[in-house]
Design a protein around this motif. Structure first.
Motif, short mmCIF file in Angstrom:
data_model
loop_
_atom_site.label_atom_id
_atom_site.label_comp_id
_atom_site.label_asym_id
_atom_site.label_seq_id
_atom_site.Cartn_x
_atom_site.Cartn_y
_atom_site.Cartn_z
N ALA A 134 53.82 43.47 36.11
CA ALA A 134 55.08 43.21 36.81
C ALA A 134 54.81 42.87 38.27
O ALA A 134 53.73 43.16 38.81
N SER A 135 55.80 42.26 38.90
CA SER A 135 55.79 42.06 40.35
C SER A 135 56.50 43.23 41.00
O SER A 135 57.62 43.57 40.60
N GLU A 136 55.85 43.83 41.99
CA GLU A 136 56.45 44.95 42.73
C GLU A 136 56.47 44.56 44.21
O GLU A 136 55.89 43.55 44.60
N HIS A 137 57.12 45.40 45.03
CA HIS A 137 57.06 45.16 46.47
C HIS A 137 55.60 45.09 46.93
O HIS A 137 54.84 46.05 46.75
N PHE A 138 55.21 43.98 47.52
CA PHE A 138 53.91 43.77 48.20
C PHE A 138 52.74 43.57 47.23
O PHE A 138 51.65 43.18 47.68
N VAL A 139 52.90 43.92 45.95
CA VAL A 139 51.74 43.92 45.04
C VAL A 139 52.12 43.42 43.65
O VAL A 139 53.30 43.35 43.29
N THR A 140 51.08 43.09 42.88
CA THR A 140 51.21 42.80 41.45
C THR A 140 50.68 44.00 40.67
O THR A 140 49.57 44.47 40.95
N ARG A 141 51.49 44.50 39.74
CA ARG A 141 51.03 45.61 38.91
C ARG A 141 50.19 45.07 37.77
O ARG A 141 50.62 44.16 37.05
N LEU A 142 49.00 45.65 37.61
CA LEU A 142 48.08 45.27 36.54
C LEU A 142 47.83 46.48 35.66
O LEU A 142 47.92 47.63 36.11
N GLN A 143 47.48 46.23 34.42
CA GLN A 143 47.11 47.33 33.51
C GLN A 143 46.23 46.73 32.43
O GLN A 143 46.47 45.63 31.95
N GLY A 144 45.19 47.50 32.02
CA GLY A 144 44.34 47.03 30.94
C GLY A 144 42.98 47.68 31.03
O GLY A 144 42.79 48.67 31.75
N ASP A 145 42.03 47.12 30.30
CA ASP A 145 40.67 47.62 30.39
C ASP A 145 40.16 47.48 31.83
O ASP A 145 40.44 46.47 32.49
N LEU A 146 39.45 48.49 32.31
CA LEU A 146 38.93 48.47 33.69
C LEU A 146 38.25 47.15 34.02
O LEU A 146 38.47 46.58 35.09
N ALA A 147 37.40 46.66 33.10
CA ALA A 147 36.66 45.42 33.36
C ALA A 147 37.61 44.24 33.51
O ALA A 147 37.38 43.35 34.35
N THR A 148 38.67 44.22 32.73
CA THR A 148 39.63 43.11 32.77
C THR A 148 40.47 43.15 34.03
O THR A 148 40.75 42.11 34.65
N VAL A 149 40.89 44.36 34.44
CA VAL A 149 41.70 44.49 35.66
C VAL A 149 40.86 44.09 36.88
O VAL A 149 41.34 43.36 37.76
N LEU A 150 39.60 44.54 36.93
CA LEU A 150 38.72 44.14 38.03
C LEU A 150 38.49 42.63 38.00
O LEU A 150 38.46 41.96 39.04
N GLN A 151 38.31 42.08 36.79
CA GLN A 151 38.11 40.63 36.67
C GLN A 151 39.31 39.86 37.20
O GLN A 151 39.15 38.83 37.87
N THR A 152 40.51 40.36 36.92
CA THR A 152 41.72 39.69 37.37
C THR A 152 41.76 39.58 38.89
O THR A 152 42.04 38.51 39.45
N ALA A 153 41.49 40.71 39.57
CA ALA A 153 41.53 40.69 41.04
C ALA A 153 40.43 39.78 41.59
O ALA A 153 40.65 39.02 42.55
N ALA A 154 39.24 39.84 40.98
CA ALA A 154 38.14 38.98 41.43
C ALA A 154 38.46 37.52 41.14
O ALA A 154 38.15 36.63 41.94
N ALA A 155 39.09 37.25 39.99
CA ALA A 155 39.41 35.87 39.62
C ALA A 155 40.39 35.25 40.61
O ALA A 155 40.23 34.10 41.03
N GLY A 156 41.41 36.00 40.99
CA GLY A 156 42.37 35.48 41.96
C GLY A 156 41.68 35.15 43.28
O GLY A 156 41.92 34.09 43.88
N TRP A 157 40.82 36.04 43.69
CA TRP A 157 40.06 35.88 44.94
C TRP A 157 39.17 34.63 44.86
O TRP A 157 39.08 33.84 45.80
N ILE A 158 38.53 34.45 43.71
CA ILE A 158 37.63 33.30 43.53
C ILE A 158 38.44 32.00 43.41
O ILE A 158 38.07 30.97 43.98
N LEU A 159 39.57 32.04 42.69
CA LEU A 159 40.39 30.83 42.52
C LEU A 159 40.93 30.35 43.87
O LEU A 159 40.84 29.16 44.19
N VAL A 160 41.49 31.26 44.66
CA VAL A 160 41.97 30.86 45.98
C VAL A 160 40.80 30.41 46.84
O VAL A 160 40.91 29.47 47.62
N GLY A 161 39.64 31.05 46.64
CA GLY A 161 38.44 30.71 47.40
C GLY A 161 37.89 29.32 47.10
O GLY A 161 37.00 28.84 47.80
N GLN A 162 38.42 28.67 46.06
CA GLN A 162 37.97 27.30 45.78
C GLN A 162 38.54 26.30 46.77
O GLN A 162 38.02 25.20 46.92
N SER A 163 39.64 26.68 47.45
CA SER A 163 40.19 25.74 48.44
C SER A 163 40.40 26.36 49.82
O SER A 163 40.74 25.65 50.76
#
Lengths: 214, 214
Positions: free
Chosen positions: A167-196
């Motif tokens: 869900a979208s919350e104030h200031f943040v995105t709520r994530l839930q799932g396997d630890l590896a997947t949740v960490l991957q999500t945050a890293a993926a966003g950082w890497i995707l924005v980092g492409q430009s």
């Protein structure tokens, strides 16, 4: 697990190593047990630091190096503490494109440093997360077309595709799932924005084994 | 304790309440003790929420309202947990100017919302902190002259003036001092930048009663 990679501009070949480019993370781990010191020290001892510069301070541990090595380190370290069964929180702060603090040791205009999104192998630990993603510097090379919203939407789409978006919350995105997947999500966003965008940070707070989540 | 206030542009009179403007914080508290649940619940029960909207989730508690009320709440809540004597970490995420998540409920161009830096009354608890400050939107009113670096330097100068500045580290500023003063420093930076930038966030990780700091 594979994911569609959004179409993004082609960055120039990397002129920097990840460490020179300031690719790194800070991690603060808390274990809510009288045995916290042993559990954290055991987790640190059992976690492979290959390829990484690691510097432990009073408040957090800094890890610098390639994205895949950082993600593996964080997953293994937090996973080891969580396997104690105790309630664990972890504060993760990713950064790229600005080694240093107020004044970037790598000045703006160096341009983005593209990187692949590392694969995530589930570790069998469920984590709840709150995630914020910050594109901070558009001082890209001439010819690049930074577009914060496009890249942030690509990051959210990635979270929806790998199932970790809640869900979208104030200031943040709520994530839930396997630890590896949740960490991957945050890293993926950082890497995707980092492409430009040269300077990108991402903050993730994780809660594992919380009695209030059961 | 008084501090010199840097000269900054005069914002227009506020057209929004703090809550409408998205002034708020998220706090995640960890107590490294088998008794963590009782200690955290007691800290929550003993902390005055006057003037604040408080919403506790799985990962963090959201508090929205005026800056002085938020700062008092955070100081009292973290202070109450720290008085247990156990090792405590706290993750604090301040935000202003962008209620919501990906899409601001308050669109860019609303302009900054000026606020005073709240006073800090020392509480006798020493805290170590790592602090990051992010000016995120320059979509100010016509005639304002946003200047990220000027405002970030003003924030660092404030940290030096109140004695909480320790050092510049990768990605963060190291702070140390009385809990109230360290929290004031992070809030002051956020408020100072917020005098010329609409959307500003600030992340502070705190460590208290750490055996490695003794």
């Amino acid at each position: 697990m594979t994911h569609p990679t959004p179409t993004l501009p082609d960055p120039a070949p990397a002129a920097f190593t990840p460490l020179e480019f300031g690719v790194g993370a800070r991690i603060t781990l808390a274990v809510m047990s009288d045995r916290y010191a042993d559990i954290i020290l055991d987790a640190i001892r059992s976690t492979d630091t290959a390829g990484l510069t690691v510097d432990t301070g009073v408040v957090s541990t800094f890890v610098g190096g390639a994205e895949a090595d950082i993600l593996r380190y964080l997953t293994d370290l937090i996973g080891a503490a969580a396997r104690s069964g105790h309630h664990v929180t972890a504060t993760v702060h990713f950064s790229r494109g600005c080694p240093g603090e107020v004044v970037c040791a790598l000045p703006g205009g160096a341009g983005p440093l593209a990187s692949e999104i590392p694969a995530a192998t589930p570790v069998g630990i469920i984590a709840a997360g709150e995630w914020a993603l910050y594109p901070l510097d558009d001082g890209g090379r001439p010819g690049t077309q930074p577009d914060h919203m496009r890249d942030i939407y690509a990051a959210i789409d990635f979270a929806k595709a790998n199932g970790s978006f809640v869900a979208s919350e104030h200031f943040v995105t709520r994530l839930q799932g396997d630890l590896a997947t949740v960490l991957q999500t945050a890293a993926a966003g950082w890497i995707l924005v980092g492409q430009s965008v040269q300077h990108v940070t991402s903050h993730l707070t994780l809660s594992i084994n919380s009695p209030s989540a059961r």
